[in-house]
Design a protein around this motif. Structure first.
Motif, short mmCIF file in Angstrom:
data_model
loop_
_atom_site.label_atom_id
_atom_site.label_comp_id
_atom_site.label_asym_id
_atom_site.label_seq_id
_atom_site.Cartn_x
_atom_site.Cartn_y
_atom_site.Cartn_z
N ARG A 94 0.79 -1.16 -0.08
CA ARG A 94 -0.03 0.02 -0.05
C ARG A 94 0.81 1.44 -0.13
O ARG A 94 0.31 2.38 -0.46
N CYS A 95 2.02 1.24 0.49
CA CYS A 95 3.01 2.46 0.49
C CYS A 95 2.99 2.89 -0.89
O CYS A 95 2.93 2.22 -1.71
N ARG A 96 3.81 4.16 -1.02
CA ARG A 96 4.15 4.97 -2.09
C ARG A 96 5.17 3.93 -3.05
O ARG A 96 5.16 3.74 -4.31
N TRP A 97 6.05 3.03 -2.29
CA TRP A 97 7.07 2.33 -2.90
C TRP A 97 6.49 0.99 -3.62
O TRP A 97 6.59 0.65 -4.58
N CYS A 98 5.64 0.38 -2.80
CA CYS A 98 5.06 -0.83 -3.18
C CYS A 98 4.00 -0.54 -4.38
O CYS A 98 4.01 -1.20 -5.51
N ALA A 99 3.28 0.59 -4.22
CA ALA A 99 2.16 0.97 -5.24
C ALA A 99 3.09 1.42 -6.57
O ALA A 99 2.42 1.44 -7.90
N THR A 100 4.26 1.60 -6.71
CA THR A 100 5.02 2.21 -7.62
C THR A 100 5.99 1.06 -8.19
O THR A 100 7.08 1.42 -8.95
N GLY A 101 5.81 -0.28 -7.87
CA GLY A 101 6.64 -1.27 -8.19
C GLY A 101 7.91 -1.32 -7.38
O GLY A 101 8.90 -2.06 -7.73
N MET A 102 8.19 -0.93 -6.40
CA MET A 102 9.45 -0.85 -5.77
C MET A 102 9.29 -1.53 -4.28
O MET A 102 9.53 -0.93 -3.49
N GLN A 103 8.73 -2.69 -4.45
CA GLN A 103 8.44 -3.37 -3.15
C GLN A 103 9.68 -3.73 -2.30
O GLN A 103 9.63 -3.40 -1.04
N ASN A 104 10.75 -3.46 -2.84
CA ASN A 104 11.96 -3.98 -1.99
C ASN A 104 12.31 -2.51 -1.22
O ASN A 104 13.19 -2.56 -0.25
N LEU A 105 11.82 -1.44 -1.55
CA LEU A 105 11.84 -0.01 -0.70
C LEU A 105 10.76 0.27 0.23
O LEU A 105 10.32 1.41 0.70
N CYS A 106 9.80 -1.12 0.46
CA CYS A 106 8.64 -0.69 1.22
C CYS A 106 8.93 -0.11 2.51
O CYS A 106 9.87 -0.40 3.25
N ASP A 107 8.06 0.89 2.81
CA ASP A 107 8.22 1.43 4.17
C ASP A 107 8.25 0.32 5.62
O ASP A 107 9.03 0.85 6.51
N ARG A 108 7.98 -0.83 5.05
CA ARG A 108 8.19 -1.82 6.45
C ARG A 108 9.50 -2.28 6.48
O ARG A 108 9.86 -2.79 7.79
N GLY A 109 10.43 -1.78 5.63
CA GLY A 109 11.84 -2.06 5.73
C GLY A 109 12.49 -1.43 6.78
O GLY A 109 13.55 -1.91 7.30
N ALA A 110 11.80 -0.45 7.51
CA ALA A 110 12.25 0.28 8.62
C ALA A 110 12.47 -0.68 9.79
O ALA A 110 13.32 -0.31 10.63
#
Length: 372
Positions: A94-110
């Motif tokens: 759902r975050c900006r990164w997942c929504a734009t195809g960059m799941q590897n940078l998902c906010d949950r990575g924090a």
């Protein structure tokens, strides 16, 4: 329930196997019996202190696969007996990164090095003598059983070998994607890969798959160079000086189209060597890790600007685990991606410290823990 897992109590420190208390799964969680876990250098960075973690004790492991033995209440699309490969990077979708195809940078990575649930920094699933135990990436694959959030799990076919697929959760995707996605290797390119261990060997495979005409593997360990030649490298040498000269010999003296840094402990000097090896408008990809406190790169700023070179970081090969892992499985089952050849030695959980000693001595492409 009780389980056994390998923890570090401090850094610098060594992994030790202890009896842990493990919570049963809650909603959107799975209890998984581990089958196999890769021994990735990132877990060693935690033990040395190169990568500081949120709290101790800390249960290691972030590259693994297993079988679901219990599904949390009101958790859809999962069942007991499902086979799963873990992603050390959770994807919320759902975050900006997942929504734009960059799941590897998902906010949950924090929360990767915090060790708590990805959606609740105060909530843990492991404990030792009443004290909360942090889980590496929320999964801790150095444990006989582990409780994970479904956002860290990728379901796979039951007829596939989990002892090989476990490598897809970090090392293979990171290396392969570093070449295909981050370096943007094209047919005919000349590529230098610095360090051909568990990550770099897959950068070699990725560069070869993308059609590179020349894939130059650089590593001081002879057997790694030999393995790289069997997995797609066209040349294998011991030093970057040799690799750079070979690249220039194929490019009218200009240098490689890309150089990928996948050494075990990356230094600024190594990045500078890779940067010097590439041509104008070339790309230097850095995917290995070093000391998190070290700053600065000894590169020529005029060369950076006037030659329009690019230094590109790469996390999990700049790919999305939920789509990248199934993609790599297809490549493996079709015979194009080699996984079996990457596993040099297997260990029991009690041999985890020995596995890292073997890694340091250059004996393994990838060591893998096998669970009963």
């Amino acid at each position: 329930m009780q389980t056994r897992g390998a923890i570090i109590r401090q850094a610098p420190g060594k992994y030790e196997v202890v009896d842990l208390e493990l919570d049963r799964p809650r909603q959107n969680e799975l209890l998984v019996k581990m089958v196999a876990s890769g021994l990735c250098h990132s877990d060693d960075h935690l033990a040395t202190g190169d990568l500081p973690v949120g709290s101790y004790p800390f249960c290691g492991g972030h590259e693994g696969a297993g079988v679901v033995v219990e599904v949390g209440p009101h958790t859809l699309d999962w069942a007991e007996g499902d086979h799963v490969v873990f992603s050390f990077l959770a994807g919320c979708g759902r975050c900006r990164w997942c929504a734009t195809g960059m799941q590897n940078l998902c906010d949950r990575g924090a929360s990767v090095l915090v060790g708590s649930r990805p959606d609740d920094p105060s909530s843990y699933r492991m404990s030792l003598d009443g004290q909360a135990v942090a889980q590496n990436s929320g999964i801790s694959t150095f444990s006989e059983h582990t409780t994970v959030h479904v956002s860290s799990a990728v379901k796979v076919d039951k007829d596939l070998p989990l002892d090989k697929l476990c490598l897809l959760g970090c090392g293979v995707g990171t290396g392969w994607g570093a070449a295909v996605n981050s370096a943007e290797v094209y047919p005919g390119h000349t590529v230098v890969v610095m360090g051909v261990g568990g990550i770099g060997m897959n950068a070699v495979q990725g560069a070869a798959h993308a059609g590179a005409a020349h894939v130059i593997a650089v590593d001081p360990v002879a057997f790694k160079r030999e393995t790289a030649l069997a997995l797609g490298a066209t040349h294998a040498v011991a030093t970057m000086e040799e690799g750079t000269e070979i690249a220039r010999s194929f490019t009218n003296g200009q240098g490689a189209d890309s150089a990928i840094v996948t050494t075990g402990v990356v230094t600024g000097e190594q990045v500078a060597q890779a940067f010097a090896a590439i041509r104008k408008a070339g790309t230097c990809v850095v995917t290995g890790l070093g000391n998190a406190m070290q700053m600065g790169l000894p590169i020529n700023l005029v060369e950076l600007v006037l030659y329009q070179k690019r230094i590109q970081g790469s996390l999990f090969g700049a790919s999305s685990p939920s789509s990248g892992i199934p993609w790599m499985i297809d490549l493996y089952t079709s015979g194009k991606l080699k996984l079996d050849e990457l596993v040099t030695t297997t260990y029991s959980l009690d041999q985890v410290a020995q596995g890292f000693e073997d890694m340091h001595s250059g004996k393994n492409i990838r060591g893998v823990i096998l669970f009963d």
